[in-house]
Design an enzyme around this catalytic site. Structure first.
Site, short mmCIF file in Angstrom:
data_model
loop_
_atom_site.label_atom_id
_atom_site.label_comp_id
_atom_site.label_asym_id
_atom_site.label_seq_id
_atom_site.Cartn_x
_atom_site.Cartn_y
_atom_site.Cartn_z
CD1 TRP A 286 -3.42 -0.14 0.42
CD2 TRP A 286 -2.18 -2.50 1.19
NE1 TRP A 286 -3.99 -1.50 0.40
CE2 TRP A 286 -3.51 -2.60 1.21
CE3 TRP A 286 -1.59 -3.39 1.84
CZ2 TRP A 286 -4.12 -3.34 1.30
CZ3 TRP A 286 -1.68 -4.58 1.99
CH2 TRP A 286 -3.44 -4.92 2.31
CB CYS A 321 -8.86 -4.40 -0.57
SG CYS A 321 -9.87 -2.89 -1.58
#
Length: 735
Positions: A286, A321
């Site tokens: 991320w 995700c």
């Protein structure tokens, strides 16, 4: 026989003192099965050829033949037989002479793993009888002709799923004669949503077609006020994907005997989909740097990821995700468990699970990034899998939340679920697994708390409606979006919602009481924040509006902070600071415009082009603080896809992908990907650079594989621009 026994002794792995045989969690490993299993001493004149002998076994395993048609497995790109449990399938056995039921006796054997045992479900003898009982192992002769017989075989509706080895055993007076090991007769048995006795039974044919058989889906992303969608190729029927999915269960070390239980499979899979503690499939990242890997936004589907992992056995870099959820969906649908991908907009990542996300403000009303630890994800994707829950009270079966994204540990590993959606809605978070975490993701409140110099905390605002505002999935049979928020929570502010919250608190969800904080909101002045639609690379305008409902004149010291954020709500950098004093006349509204220039944000922009604005205003006369925050996504240009000529299965066709660079800069290190399940395997091409305002054209020649309505999906990835997608529905004709 004695010789084979001694060699087996040498090959046996060392035993430990706790169990008679080693753990059995590899579907691929095999044991040696003797072709002649003698009952004792064999007389000299014994000749196996004098007895009934199997010459050939015909499995009816072609896509157009009866088994794959009736079991809805004709799309799997594999030459082996694939059937679903709890439903009859047919095979034909050719003997060396006509079969005589009065004197001949034979049966079938299915074996899995290296240590087959009948009580573990890894050794299954199938006896031939006169009647088949639903959902129980058995076989029945349905046709006899010359030396051949045709059998109908019923499998148990609770049997373990995976790849079985098939043998035919014939009884003779001196021992059992078996067929030789033949991988062509290997049989895959999967879950069966069409069978009422199966734990994953789904009673709606259209839903089964969507949640089990559809190999393309939609990922909804963006944010609550600017919902975006993109296609994702699940590709659960593509070559080697079924073997790759079975390997994941071996990797997770799930005992073969546990593989008939969808609850166990989902639990271990949610851990092995991410690489955090078991070297699982996908490494998450991320931080916007994706060296030595693929940027999460560049993937167009699950197939490349699963095949790379299956061959390298090393985590594939990188995912976020929707990538975890896309691959998890492929895994579930491939094994026959109905599954869908869910997006929760404004999803709470509540680090201490107290149903409260804290944003701390300093004296001036600016957000204190040092103290603020919780974050609101613009959106978060997870999966739902459909199954009964015999481990829970009646009423909690149906859709279960499973999440492969590594957020928090559960029983010591990064995994989440299965958690009953029904239990989350009603606040029954005591039922396993991980219901409190999912409950917080959709139900937390946002607190704006000002910390005074002496450490006193003053709550300036509580936002009870921001989290879990909208929960969506793809509609059945189309590409539209369907709102399923009501499946997770009652209407905001209703009596039922309050009762569900009280139930959740009773079952141990921490809810901090208000006693330890003072809360006196400013009620006679409202503040609102709006942003106009913004296109990547352009300037745009934001507007702050005050409504003074009182008869007093006020002045408000207003502070705007514009931040570039990851879609998880975590700030990368503040690119805009602006403060001004607003005069608020009695009983009137006043608006203030602020221009955001592209030169201010382009340098630090992240791949999802996501901003987060914080506006705080202090009413000088009362000392009260107003606070509002808003996420904003820029419009990202799309890829254009078109085809040339007509598309016929097996004939060469041509597809063209085009992209025009809209930025005031050259794009470097450009990679294009194109794929379409049943149309073409993923193709990648690298382009060095695209100058500003120039158009790139890429033509690909291919041979469409299957007729029908299919989808082409493309993505573009570069240093300065990511999350660029295009898609096209194509109708492929029969030859």
């Amino acid at each position: 026989m004695s010789e084979t026994t001694s060699t087996n002794e040498e090959n046996k792995p060392p035993l430990n003192g706790r169990r008679a045989i080693p753990p059995n969690y590899s579907n691929d490993e095999e044991n040696e099965v003797p072709e002649m299993e003698a009952f004792g001493l064999i007389p000299r004149g014994f000749n196996p050829r004098d007895y009934l002998r199997v010459v050939d076994i015909y499995m009816f395993k072609e896509p157009q033949e009866i088994n794959k048609q009736e079991h809805h497995t004709d799309k799997y790109y594999t030459p082996k037989l694939i059937v679903r449990r709890g439903q009859a399938f047919q095979i034909q056995i050719d003997f060396n002479r006509p079969y005589k039921p009065e004197t001949d006796q034979f049966w079938l054997e299915l074996l899995m793993g290296r240590y087959p045992q009948q009580n573990k479900g890894t050794y299954i003898p199938i006896l031939v009888g006169n009647v088949l009982k639903p959902g129980q192992w058995g076989a029945k002769i349905i046709h006899r002709e010359n030396n051949s017989i045709r059998l109908s075989i019923m499998s148990s509706a609770t049997c373990i799923i995976g790849k079985f080895r098939l043998y035919v055993a014939v009884l003779t007076p001196y021992g059992i004669l078996r067929t030789r090991r033949n991988s062509a007769t290997d049989t895959y048995i999967l879950f069966n949503p069409w069978c009422q006795l199966d734990a994953v039974y789904l009673d709606d044919e259209k839903e089964r077609e969507e949640y089990v058989l559809n190999d393309v889906g939609i990922v909804f992303h963006g944010n609550i006020e600017d919902i975006k969608s993109r296609s994702w190729s699940y590709g659960q029927f593509e070559e080697n994907i079924l073997d790759a999915c079975l390997f994941l269960m071996d990797k997770a070390e799930l005992e073969l005997s546990g593989r008939g239980n969808p609850i166990k499979i989902c639990r271990v899979a949610s851990a092995v989909i991410n690489s955090r503690d078991d070297n699982g499939v996908i490494a998450g990242s991320w931080n916007n740097s994706y060296d030595y890997g693929v940027a999460p936004s560049a993937w167009t589907g699950s197939v490349d990821i699963l095949l790379e992992y299956y061959s390298s056995k090393q985590p594939v870099r990188y995912g976020q995700c929707w990538v975890f959820a896309g691959v998890f969906n492929t895994f579930l649908r491939c094994l026959g468990i109905p599954a869908r991908l869910i997006t929760n907009y404004s999803s709470a990542h509540d680090n201490n699970a107290n149903l409260r996300l804290d944003f701390f403000l300093d004296d001036e009303g600016k957000v204190d990034t040092r103290l603020t630890k919780d974050s609101v994800w613009n959106y978060h994707c997870w999966n739902e899998a459909w199954m009964t829950r015999p481990d829970l009270p009646v009423g909690f079966g149906g859709w279960q939340v499973v999440d492969g994204t590594p957020q928090e540990t559960s029983d010591g590993m990064y995994r989440c679920g299965p958690a009953s959606v029904q239990a989350i809605k009603h606040g029954h978070v005591c039922f396993q697994f991980d219901a409190p975490f999912v409950y917080a993701e959709v139900n937390s409140d946002v607190f704006y708390t000002r910390v005074e110099k002496n450490g006193t905390q003053v709550v300036e605002k509580i936002d009870t409606t921001r989290i879990g505002q909208l929960i969506v999935t793809k509609e059945v049979g189309g590409d539209g979006m369907v709102d399923i928020t009501e499946e997770y929570k009652f209407r905001e502010g209703s009596d039922e919602e309050r009762l569900a919250l009280e139930t959740a608190v009773m079952y141990g969800v921490k809810k901090q009481s208000m006693q330890d904080t003072t809360y006196q909101p400013q009620t006679d002045v409202d503040m609102d924040f709006q942003a106009q639609k913004a296109v990547l690379g352009n300037d745009f305008k934001v507007t702050i509006t005050f409504r003074n409902k009182s008869r007093n004149s006020y002045t408000a010291t207003t502070y705007l902070s514009g931040n570039i954020v990851f879609y998880t709500g975590v700030t990368k950098s503040e690119f805009k600071k602006h403060s001004f004093s607003a005069k608020l006349e009695p009983s009137s509204s006043s608006s203030f415009d602020i221009v955001i220039k592209s030169s201010e944000y382009m340098r630090d922009l992240l791949e999802q082009a996501s901003f987060h604005f914080f506006v705080t205003a202090r009413i000088n006369e009362t000392g009260k603080i107003l606070a509002v925050q808003k996420a904003l996504m820029l419009e990202i240009p799309t890829l254009r896809i078109k085809t040339k000529g007509e598309l016929v299965a097996g004939k060469e066709a041509s597809v063209i992908v085009e992209f025009t660079n809209p930025l005031k800069q050259t794009l470097e290190n450009v990679t294009l990907r194109l794929e379409g399940p049943g149309v073409l395997r993923t193709i990648k091409k690298q382009f060095g650079r695209i100058p500003m305002n120039s158009t790139l054209t890429w033509e690909v020649k291919f041979f469409p594989m299957r007729p029908g309505l299919r989808k082409l999906i493309a993505s573009l990835n570069s240093d300065a621009l990511r999350h660029v997608y295009g898609e096209l529905n194509v109708q492929i004709q029969k030859p």
